[in-house]
Scaffold this motif. Sequence first.
Motif, PDB file in Angstrom:
ATOM      1  N   ALA A  12      -3.829 -53.006  -1.414  1.00 58.56           N
ATOM      2  CA  ALA A  12      -3.155 -51.939  -2.160  1.00 58.56           C
ATOM      3  C   ALA A  12      -3.876 -51.731  -3.485  1.00 58.56           C
ATOM      4  O   ALA A  12      -4.503 -52.663  -4.007  1.00 58.56           O
ATOM      5  CB  ALA A  12      -1.697 -52.312  -2.398  1.00 58.56           C
ATOM      6  N   ASP A  43      -2.367 -53.042   3.880  1.00 63.10           N
ATOM      7  CA  ASP A  43      -1.872 -52.500   2.608  1.00 63.10           C
ATOM      8  C   ASP A  43      -2.836 -51.498   1.977  1.00 63.10           C
ATOM      9  O   ASP A  43      -2.477 -50.796   1.038  1.00 63.10           O
ATOM     10  CB  ASP A  43      -1.588 -53.632   1.609  1.00 63.10           C
ATOM     11  CG  ASP A  43      -0.307 -54.382   1.924  1.00 63.10           C
ATOM     12  OD1 ASP A  43       0.507 -53.875   2.728  1.00 63.10           O
ATOM     13  OD2 ASP A  43      -0.105 -55.476   1.358  1.00 63.10           O
ATOM     14  N   PHE A  46      -1.819 -47.842   1.262  1.00 61.37           N
ATOM     15  CA  PHE A  46      -1.106 -47.430   0.042  1.00 61.37           C
ATOM     16  C   PHE A  46      -2.010 -46.664  -0.921  1.00 61.37           C
ATOM     17  O   PHE A  46      -1.526 -45.945  -1.787  1.00 61.37           O
ATOM     18  CB  PHE A  46      -0.492 -48.634  -0.674  1.00 61.37           C
ATOM     19  CG  PHE A  46       0.745 -49.170  -0.001  1.00 61.37           C
ATOM     20  CD1 PHE A  46       1.848 -48.350   0.232  1.00 61.37           C
ATOM     21  CD2 PHE A  46       0.806 -50.484   0.405  1.00 61.37           C
ATOM     22  CE1 PHE A  46       2.991 -48.847   0.853  1.00 61.37           C
ATOM     23  CE2 PHE A  46       1.934 -50.988   1.023  1.00 61.37           C
ATOM     24  CZ  PHE A  46       3.035 -50.172   1.251  1.00 61.37           C
ATOM     25  N   ALA A  49      -1.227 -42.938  -0.719  1.00 57.47           N
ATOM     26  CA  ALA A  49       0.077 -42.394  -1.102  1.00 57.47           C
ATOM     27  C   ALA A  49      -0.097 -41.382  -2.234  1.00 57.47           C
ATOM     28  O   ALA A  49      -0.794 -41.644  -3.212  1.00 57.47           O
ATOM     29  CB  ALA A  49       1.014 -43.521  -1.532  1.00 57.47           C
ATOM     30  N   GLN A  52       0.859 -41.230  -7.143  1.00 59.30           N
ATOM     31  CA  GLN A  52       1.011 -42.575  -7.680  1.00 59.30           C
ATOM     32  C   GLN A  52       0.824 -42.538  -9.194  1.00 59.30           C
ATOM     33  O   GLN A  52       0.011 -41.780  -9.703  1.00 59.30           O
ATOM     34  CB  GLN A  52      -0.034 -43.510  -7.071  1.00 59.30           C
ATOM     35  CG  GLN A  52       0.139 -43.705  -5.592  1.00 59.30           C
ATOM     36  CD  GLN A  52      -0.789 -44.765  -5.039  1.00 59.30           C
ATOM     37  OE1 GLN A  52      -0.974 -45.806  -5.651  1.00 59.30           O
ATOM     38  NE2 GLN A  52      -1.366 -44.489  -3.895  1.00 59.30           N
ATOM     39  N   ARG A  87       4.607 -49.538   6.918  1.00 59.21           N
ATOM     40  CA  ARG A  87       4.913 -49.542   5.492  1.00 59.21           C
ATOM     41  C   ARG A  87       5.736 -48.326   5.064  1.00 59.21           C
ATOM     42  O   ARG A  87       5.971 -48.114   3.890  1.00 59.21           O
ATOM     43  CB  ARG A  87       3.609 -49.626   4.699  1.00 59.21           C
ATOM     44  CG  ARG A  87       3.000 -51.025   4.816  1.00 59.21           C
ATOM     45  CD  ARG A  87       1.502 -51.030   4.670  1.00 59.21           C
ATOM     46  NE  ARG A  87       0.992 -52.374   4.823  1.00 59.21           N
ATOM     47  CZ  ARG A  87       0.751 -52.979   5.999  1.00 59.21           C
ATOM     48  NH1 ARG A  87       0.974 -52.337   7.125  1.00 59.21           N
ATOM     49  NH2 ARG A  87       0.280 -54.202   6.049  1.00 59.21           N
ATOM     50  N   LEU A  89       4.923 -45.216   5.120  1.00 59.26           N
ATOM     51  CA  LEU A  89       4.112 -44.229   4.406  1.00 59.26           C
ATOM     52  C   LEU A  89       3.971 -42.971   5.257  1.00 59.26           C
ATOM     53  O   LEU A  89       3.520 -43.034   6.401  1.00 59.26           O
ATOM     54  CB  LEU A  89       2.734 -44.814   4.098  1.00 59.26           C
ATOM     55  CG  LEU A  89       1.787 -43.969   3.269  1.00 59.26           C
ATOM     56  CD1 LEU A  89       2.360 -43.714   1.882  1.00 59.26           C
ATOM     57  CD2 LEU A  89       0.440 -44.655   3.138  1.00 59.26           C
TER      58      LEU A  89
END
Length: 120
Positions: A12, A43, A46, A49, A52, A87, A89
Amino acid sequence: MAKSLLIISRQAPWSGPNAREALDIVLAGGAFDLPIGLLFLDDGVFQLAAKQDAKVLQQKDLSANLQALPMFGVEDLYVCGHSAAERGLDLNGRSLEEARVLVTQEITALIDRYDQVITL
């Protein structure tokens, strides 16, 4: 001819330097016209995404680096659909729309296509 290289980004963006280092390697490879691909796995999804806020975590925002990938000639971008689903997402609103969503079986074939693989 240069050997092809796949970078697998599994961290991440807020979990340490590995996400940034993976992007740096990909950008450098793209700048030198290496056949290079980037896979977001575990991860690492992420990083895609949207919206953020890196300042909250006192991290540097990676979105500019992600958006620069096509400008550096990096077009082979992939994301593991299973990792994203695990996750929670939603990949429809991801920040890197050029990334192709793969199922687990396709990832094995993808890795086999590259001469060298680096996992961060």
